[in-house]
Design a protein around this motif. Structure first.
Motif, PDB file in Angstrom:
ATOM      1  N   ILE A  29       0.837  -1.210   0.000  1.00 31.26           N
ATOM      2  CA  ILE A  29       0.000   0.000   0.000  1.00 31.26           C
ATOM      3  C   ILE A  29       0.868   1.254   0.000  1.00 31.26           C
ATOM      4  O   ILE A  29       0.620   2.191  -0.750  1.00 31.26           O
ATOM      5  CB  ILE A  29      -0.978   0.001   1.195  1.00 31.26           C
ATOM      6  CG1 ILE A  29      -2.018  -1.110   1.010  1.00 31.26           C
ATOM      7  CG2 ILE A  29      -1.640   1.362   1.362  1.00 31.26           C
ATOM      8  CD1 ILE A  29      -2.848  -1.397   2.248  1.00 31.26           C
ATOM      9  N   GLU A  30       1.909   1.271   0.814  1.00 29.22           N
ATOM     10  CA  GLU A  30       2.806   2.437   0.886  1.00 29.22           C
ATOM     11  C   GLU A  30       3.475   2.700  -0.456  1.00 29.22           C
ATOM     12  O   GLU A  30       3.728   3.841  -0.812  1.00 29.22           O
ATOM     13  CB  GLU A  30       3.866   2.235   1.970  1.00 29.22           C
ATOM     14  CG  GLU A  30       4.830   3.374   2.110  1.00 29.22           C
ATOM     15  CD  GLU A  30       4.208   4.704   2.486  1.00 29.22           C
ATOM     16  OE1 GLU A  30       4.795   5.751   2.133  1.00 29.22           O
ATOM     17  OE2 GLU A  30       3.133   4.725   3.128  1.00 29.22           O
ATOM     18  N   HIS A  31       3.739   1.654  -1.221  1.00 28.06           N
ATOM     19  CA  HIS A  31       4.411   1.820  -2.506  1.00 28.06           C
ATOM     20  C   HIS A  31       3.432   1.818  -3.684  1.00 28.06           C
ATOM     21  O   HIS A  31       3.828   1.660  -4.833  1.00 28.06           O
ATOM     22  CB  HIS A  31       5.500   0.758  -2.662  1.00 28.06           C
ATOM     23  CG  HIS A  31       6.612   0.989  -1.701  1.00 28.06           C
ATOM     24  ND1 HIS A  31       6.630   0.434  -0.439  1.00 28.06           N
ATOM     25  CD2 HIS A  31       7.710   1.768  -1.792  1.00 28.06           C
ATOM     26  CE1 HIS A  31       7.708   0.855   0.201  1.00 28.06           C
ATOM     27  NE2 HIS A  31       8.375   1.654  -0.590  1.00 28.06           N
ATOM     28  N   SER A  36      -3.653   3.911  -0.467  1.00 23.35           N
ATOM     29  CA  SER A  36      -4.794   3.440   0.312  1.00 23.35           C
ATOM     30  C   SER A  36      -5.121   2.002  -0.087  1.00 23.35           C
ATOM     31  O   SER A  36      -4.869   1.600  -1.228  1.00 23.35           O
ATOM     32  CB  SER A  36      -6.029   4.322   0.082  1.00 23.35           C
ATOM     33  OG  SER A  36      -6.603   4.064  -1.180  1.00 23.35           O
ATOM     34  N   LEU A  37      -5.671   1.244   0.846  1.00 19.73           N
ATOM     35  CA  LEU A  37      -6.006  -0.153   0.586  1.00 19.73           C
ATOM     36  C   LEU A  37      -6.966  -0.278  -0.584  1.00 19.73           C
ATOM     37  O   LEU A  37      -6.713  -0.996  -1.541  1.00 19.73           O
ATOM     38  CB  LEU A  37      -6.599  -0.803   1.838  1.00 19.73           C
ATOM     39  CG  LEU A  37      -7.122  -2.229   1.675  1.00 19.73           C
ATOM     40  CD1 LEU A  37      -6.010  -3.168   1.237  1.00 19.73           C
ATOM     41  CD2 LEU A  37      -7.763  -2.720   2.956  1.00 19.73           C
ATOM     42  N   PHE A  38      -8.088   0.449  -0.532  1.00 19.13           N
ATOM     43  CA  PHE A  38      -9.099   0.312  -1.573  1.00 19.13           C
ATOM     44  C   PHE A  38      -8.622   0.837  -2.919  1.00 19.13           C
ATOM     45  O   PHE A  38      -8.905   0.253  -3.949  1.00 19.13           O
ATOM     46  CB  PHE A  38     -10.410   0.977  -1.141  1.00 19.13           C
ATOM     47  CG  PHE A  38     -11.005   0.315   0.060  1.00 19.13           C
ATOM     48  CD1 PHE A  38     -11.470  -0.990  -0.004  1.00 19.13           C
ATOM     49  CD2 PHE A  38     -11.058   0.971   1.279  1.00 19.13           C
ATOM     50  CE1 PHE A  38     -11.992  -1.626   1.110  1.00 19.13           C
ATOM     51  CE2 PHE A  38     -11.577   0.340   2.406  1.00 19.13           C
ATOM     52  CZ  PHE A  38     -12.048  -0.955   2.320  1.00 19.13           C
ATOM     53  N   GLY A  39      -7.862   1.909  -2.897  1.00 18.94           N
ATOM     54  CA  GLY A  39      -7.334   2.447  -4.148  1.00 18.94           C
ATOM     55  C   GLY A  39      -6.304   1.534  -4.775  1.00 18.94           C
ATOM     56  O   GLY A  39      -6.268   1.362  -5.992  1.00 18.94           O
ATOM     57  N   SER A  40      -5.475   0.934  -3.955  1.00 19.03           N
ATOM     58  CA  SER A  40      -4.380   0.100  -4.480  1.00 19.03           C
ATOM     59  C   SER A  40      -4.878  -1.194  -5.120  1.00 19.03           C
ATOM     60  O   SER A  40      -4.227  -1.728  -6.013  1.00 19.03           O
ATOM     61  CB  SER A  40      -3.372  -0.211  -3.375  1.00 19.03           C
ATOM     62  OG  SER A  40      -3.947  -1.005  -2.365  1.00 19.03           O
ATOM     63  N   ILE A  41      -6.038  -1.669  -4.702  1.00 19.79           N
ATOM     64  CA  ILE A  41      -6.584  -2.919  -5.249  1.00 19.79           C
ATOM     65  C   ILE A  41      -6.843  -2.809  -6.747  1.00 19.79           C
ATOM     66  O   ILE A  41      -6.628  -3.758  -7.490  1.00 19.79           O
ATOM     67  CB  ILE A  41      -7.884  -3.317  -4.495  1.00 19.79           C
ATOM     68  CG1 ILE A  41      -7.535  -3.723  -3.067  1.00 19.79           C
ATOM     69  CG2 ILE A  41      -8.617  -4.430  -5.216  1.00 19.79           C
ATOM     70  CD1 ILE A  41      -8.731  -3.894  -2.160  1.00 19.79           C
ATOM     71  N   SER A  42      -7.275  -1.643  -7.192  1.00 20.49           N
ATOM     72  CA  SER A  42      -7.633  -1.480  -8.606  1.00 20.49           C
ATOM     73  C   SER A  42      -6.506  -0.893  -9.453  1.00 20.49           C
ATOM     74  O   SER A  42      -6.685  -0.665 -10.649  1.00 20.49           O
ATOM     75  CB  SER A  42      -8.880  -0.604  -8.722  1.00 20.49           C
ATOM     76  OG  SER A  42      -8.627   0.668  -8.151  1.00 20.49           O
ATOM     77  N   GLU A  43      -5.345  -0.653  -8.872  1.00 20.20           N
ATOM     78  CA  GLU A  43      -4.240  -0.058  -9.627  1.00 20.20           C
ATOM     79  C   GLU A  43      -3.638  -1.043 -10.633  1.00 20.20           C
ATOM     80  O   GLU A  43      -3.568  -2.233 -10.383  1.00 20.20           O
ATOM     81  CB  GLU A  43      -3.132   0.413  -8.678  1.00 20.20           C
ATOM     82  CG  GLU A  43      -3.497   1.645  -7.915  1.00 20.20           C
ATOM     83  CD  GLU A  43      -2.394   2.105  -6.985  1.00 20.20           C
ATOM     84  OE1 GLU A  43      -1.208   1.750  -7.183  1.00 20.20           O
ATOM     85  OE2 GLU A  43      -2.705   2.831  -6.029  1.00 20.20           O
TER      86      GLU A  43
END
Length: 175
Positions: A29-31, A36-43
């Motif tokens: 998540i930090e990288h 954010s947890l929810f934002g990083s899932i869809s990256e």
């Protein structure tokens, strides 16, 4: 006499690691772009973790870049993408210099240099250079990861050992 500033490192306390992988998630998540947890899932590409909790000999072992004093990954990098900061000792990555040859990943004795294959780039722990405390350390619920100088860590270990010895002596005296 000039006193050299002692750098902080991430120490691992194996006896405390319960294998929850909170450190791995916090690292990814930090990288991530969103942080954010929810934002990083869809990256895309998916954020990668830069440390790994491995199971070995019945124990959970957090594996993280040790920022070796004579870092083989720096020595083998022919493009200068990995350099060692002379003040902090941290092995840093210069993103635009990495050509994705993976030599650093092949030579790392701990197997902690990862690959971002979508962009042909090596990735590794940077000790969360924009934070006071690395995300993995902050996320660890049991204190298995400790961010401290060697002196601070040894002092903490001595105090804990002294407390344990005193408790055991007190229990024996009462028995």
């Amino acid at each position: 006499m000039i006193e050299m500033k002692e750098n902080k490192e991430i120490f691992v306390r194996l006896e405390r690691c319960m294998g929850c992988r909170s450190c791995e998630m916090a690292c990814a998540i930090e990288h991530s772009s969103s942080k954010s947890l929810f934002g990083s899932i869809s990256e895309k590409p998916v954020p990668v973790r830069l440390l790994y909790v491995e199971k070995a000999e019945g124990r959970n072992v957090p594996m993280i870049c040790r920022h070796c004093e004579d870092a083989p990954c720096v020595a083998v990098c022919r493009t200068g993408a990995l350099v060692q900061n002379s003040l902090s000792g941290v092995v840093e990555r210069i993103e635009e210099n990495c050509m994705g040859c993976w030599m650093c990943a092949m030579i790392c004795p701990y197997g902690v240099v990862g690959r971002k294959t979508e962009v042909r780039m090596a990735v590794k722990c940077d000790r969360c250079k924009d934070r006071d405390i690395p995300a993995c350390v902050q996320a660890c619920p049991t204190g298995a990861l400790v961010y401290a100088t060697q002196r601070e860590f040894m002092e903490m270990m001595r105090k804990e050992a002294a407390t344990r010895i005193a408790r055991e002596a007190g229990a024996l005296a009462r028995a």
